[in-house]
Write an enzyme that holds these catalytic residues in place. Structure first.
Site, PDB file in Angstrom:
ATOM      1  N   LEU A   1       3.103   4.481  -0.524  1.00  0.00           N
ATOM      2  CA  LEU A   1       4.131   4.873  -1.482  1.00  0.00           C
ATOM      3  C   LEU A   1       4.675   3.683  -2.253  1.00  0.00           C
ATOM      4  CD1 LEU A   1       5.994   6.953  -2.741  1.00  0.00           C
ATOM      5  CD2 LEU A   1       7.512   6.701  -0.759  1.00  0.00           C
TER       6      LEU A   1
ATOM      7  N   THR B   1      -0.345   9.103   3.040  1.00  0.00           N
ATOM      8  CA  THR B   1      -0.433   7.640   3.042  1.00  0.00           C
ATOM      9  C   THR B   1      -1.196   7.183   4.279  1.00  0.00           C
ATOM     10  OG1 THR B   1       1.618   7.406   4.311  1.00  0.00           O
ATOM     11  CG2 THR B   1       1.823   7.437   1.895  1.00  0.00           C
TER      12      THR B   1
ATOM     13  N   LYS C   1      16.685   6.841  10.240  1.00  0.00           N
ATOM     14  CA  LYS C   1      16.825   7.387   8.896  1.00  0.00           C
ATOM     15  C   LYS C   1      18.195   8.026   8.684  1.00  0.00           C
ATOM     16  CE  LYS C   1      12.831   6.207   7.180  1.00  0.00           C
ATOM     17  NZ  LYS C   1      12.763   5.236   6.073  1.00  0.00           N
TER      18      LYS C   1
ATOM     19  N   SER D   1       0.854  -1.196   0.000  1.00  0.00           N
ATOM     20  CA  SER D   1       0.000   0.000   0.000  1.00  0.00           C
ATOM     21  C   SER D   1       0.879   1.231   0.000  1.00  0.00           C
ATOM     22  CB  SER D   1      -0.911   0.008   1.240  1.00  0.00           C
ATOM     23  OG  SER D   1      -0.137   0.121   2.428  1.00  0.00           O
TER      24      SER D   1
ATOM     25  N   TYR E   1      12.826   7.389  15.088  1.00  0.00           N
ATOM     26  CA  TYR E   1      12.620   7.338  13.643  1.00  0.00           C
ATOM     27  C   TYR E   1      13.725   8.100  12.923  1.00  0.00           C
ATOM     28  CZ  TYR E   1      10.303   7.894   9.100  1.00  0.00           C
ATOM     29  OH  TYR E   1       9.995   7.878   7.757  1.00  0.00           O
TER      30      TYR E   1
ATOM     31  N   SER F   1      13.720   9.959   4.302  1.00  0.00           N
ATOM     32  CA  SER F   1      12.734  10.890   4.846  1.00  0.00           C
ATOM     33  C   SER F   1      13.416  12.224   5.097  1.00  0.00           C
ATOM     34  CB  SER F   1      12.186  10.339   6.173  1.00  0.00           C
ATOM     35  OG  SER F   1      11.442  11.316   6.878  1.00  0.00           O
TER      36      SER F   1
END
Length: 231
Positions: A20, A180, A151, A18, A147, A134
């Site tokens: 991107l 999203t 990244k 699902s 997060y 990101s």
């Protein structure tokens, strides 16, 4: 799994169930044979039915054994797009070691292991690795510590891989926030009202990925940064 058609390029897209990842698969479908990575059989099946010739590639990317078994059948790969990942928010005080481990397992360790397993196939094709990073891979904000750290690590991995494997192209893509299902969950956790116009359309980011993959061989698109305009 051997590619015998020199014209047909093969691309593996993780996180294709699902969001991107699905849009990236649609973007590459015109000129690539697709392997659709993901866990949701019904969503992958629907996407495979939509894209003629696409195959489901259901593998638990956090299992080194499963990755080794699934990649053993791939001896040539033109494009590897890492789109799978997770996002859990929380301040440093609120986030425990489990959250950090889960985030790094999905966003870093799984990417590294899959890439390592596919290096022979990528080298055989002179392939292209695309890392969906990101804006958080360029700067860290309050509440996004685990997060952002994952990244930043992913960006370092891409920088090292690019220098170690001069026969490959490695592109890090740093989009701002994207419209999203994951974004809806994030906004809900923030207690805010969801407005899709604030975010990038997945198809826009997918097109940027497609442009990078189709860049002529005399150029190496190393980093792409996209920010939403709100229009």
């Amino acid at each position: 799994m051997t590619s015998t058609d020199a014209v047909t390029r093969t691309a593996l897209v993780t996180g294709a169930s699902s969001g991107l990842g699905a849009d990236i698969a649609r973007e590459l479908a015109a000129d690539h044979r697709l392997l659709l990575g993901g866990r949701d059989a019904s969503q992958l099946g629907a996407l495979a039915a939509e894209l003629p010739g696409a195959e489901q590639w259901r593998v638990d990317l956090t299992s080194a054994t499963a990755v080794a078994e699934a990649t053993a059948r791939i001896d040539r790969l033109d494009v590897l797009v890492h789109s799978a990942g997770i996002c859990e928010l929380g301040s440093v005080d609120e986030s425990d070691a489990g959250q950090w481990r889960r985030t790094f397992e999905a966003n870093v360790f799984a990417v590294v292991e899959l890439t390592r397993a596919l290096l022979p196939a990528l080298r055989a094709a002179g392939g292209h690795v695309v890392l969906i990073n990101s804006g958080a891979g360029l700067r860290a904000n309050p509440g996004w510590g685990s997060y952002a750290a994952s990244k930043f690590a992913l960006r370092a991995f891409g920088d090292a891989l690019r220098q170690e494997e001069p026969g490959l192209r490695v592109t890090s893509v740093h989009p701002g926030r994207i419209d999203t299902p994951m974004q809806r969950a994030i906004v809900a956790s923030e207690g805010a009202t969801y407005n899709p116009r604030r975010f990038l359309a997945p198809a826009t980011v997918a097109r940027a990925v497609g442009n990078a993959v189709r860049t002529p061989a005399d150029a190496h698109p190393t980093e792409i940064v996209l920010r939403p305009t709100g229009r």
